[in-house]
Design an enzyme around this catalytic site. Sequence first.
Site, PDB file in Angstrom:
ATOM      1  N   ASP A 218       0.874  -1.160   0.000  1.00 54.91           N
ATOM      2  CA  ASP A 218       0.000   0.000   0.000  1.00 54.91           C
ATOM      3  C   ASP A 218       0.922   1.224   0.000  1.00 54.91           C
ATOM      4  O   ASP A 218       2.120   1.112   0.290  1.00 54.91           O
ATOM      5  CB  ASP A 218      -0.885  -0.030   1.248  1.00 54.91           C
ATOM      6  CG  ASP A 218      -1.659   1.262   1.442  1.00 54.91           C
ATOM      7  OD1 ASP A 218      -2.324   1.693   0.480  1.00 54.91           O
ATOM      8  OD2 ASP A 218      -1.563   1.844   2.536  1.00 54.91           O
ATOM      9  N   ASP A 220      -0.103   5.178   0.823  1.00 55.31           N
ATOM     10  CA  ASP A 220      -0.307   6.196   1.850  1.00 55.31           C
ATOM     11  C   ASP A 220      -0.210   5.592   3.250  1.00 55.31           C
ATOM     12  O   ASP A 220      -0.868   4.588   3.557  1.00 55.31           O
ATOM     13  CB  ASP A 220      -1.665   6.859   1.663  1.00 55.31           C
ATOM     14  CG  ASP A 220      -1.743   7.686   0.392  1.00 55.31           C
ATOM     15  OD1 ASP A 220      -2.548   8.627   0.349  1.00 55.31           O
ATOM     16  OD2 ASP A 220      -0.987   7.392  -0.556  1.00 55.31           O
TER      17      ASP A 220
END
Length: 442
Positions: A218, A220
């Site tokens: 991922d 952020d």
Amino acid sequence: MVCVDTSDAAQQTPQTSTPTNKRDNAHLTVTLAEGLAPAVVTVTGPDRPGVTADFFRALADHDTQLLDVEQAVFRGNLNLAAYIGYRPTDGLILRESLDSVLGGTGMNVTVDVSEEVQQARSRSTHAVVVLGDPVTAEHISAIGRVLADHGANIDGIRGIADYPVTGLELKITVANPAPGGSSELREALAEIAHGSGVDIAIQRAGLANKTKRLICFDVDSTLIQQEVIELLAAHAGREAEVAAVTERAMRGELDFAESLHERVKALAGLDASVIDEVSRAVQLTPGARTTIRTLKRLGYRTGAVSGGFVQVLEPLARELGLDFYRANTLEIVDGKLTGRVIGQVIDREVKAESLKEFAWSNGITLNQTVAVGDGANDIAMLSVAGLGIAFNAKPALREVADATVNHPFLDEVLFMLGISREEIDTADLADGTYRRVPLEHR
């Protein structure tokens, strides 16, 4: 000095023992040459050049057979053990020879001819990685008690990290190693981790744990420290409003696609140049470069899939040399953000499908994949990966993850994969990328 095992079993004369020329059990088959008896010879003391050579010269003078050997040097101290076959009639002479060769070097030598030495070396079923700042004796004591309570034995311990956290790897044998047999142990270890401030991961040992070939991050709050949409919203003066919606979405309280559209509306009218400003402001998570660089050295395919925006992810992916990436696309018309995204929204299901697609296109099976994320939007991706790691994650993700990281260093992912700090630093020193940033909290 030579110390000979003085147990009752060790005091038996070799002639009265019953050597087993072929030892076969669930772990190992060892074959002794005809007429030889088994023994374990152990040497401990200050390490110095020539000790190992002298040790094997003494054994060679008596035509001993080597069945197993293990040597380790810890903080300047040597521990060398050999499982040997020797002629019973040479037992006393062999001991005298070892005393003569090594006695003057300050080494302690023990020769054990008891029945227990014929037991095969255990093959560990699992590896437990413990990471913390600090790791204390109390942590290991608590873990040891839990392992014992669940019938698991610690076969060996090694240090795997001294920066940015302390890391230890315990090789263990679980009493019931069948699939699902360690579930209660995992839950008990998770309770220790939750209440003690250390990160604990348990995985199957053996080849299955060494075949990971693809890792997907991922972005952020995982690969980078910020939430990109909040950085963009700050330019519109609506950061707090957008951050509140982001937090609810990451906890799983809001449908991600719905929350994304709601947050992106706040960006309507911003000049597209703010994307470049935000890209320059993005900060990688500590250890991100080291982690990607090391994984690529090992032949991993590396990538990222994000609920953020491709206009920010793309230059980052190029900089890190990622093999694949996927994210949402902000609509831009006449140099302005419209407050909309175009194309498919990258929600939790699309993240999982992206991991599957990346693996399939590279000829990699899902059990050879690793996924790392922090929020509810990563649940499906971590669930389908061979190893799912929750990185400083929300409770909803921690509940489904195979392992959790609660320190702000992405290097911990490497340690959980069994890659040691020493191996990382050695490779970095060789190509000039080695550096250690001072840690302010220490």
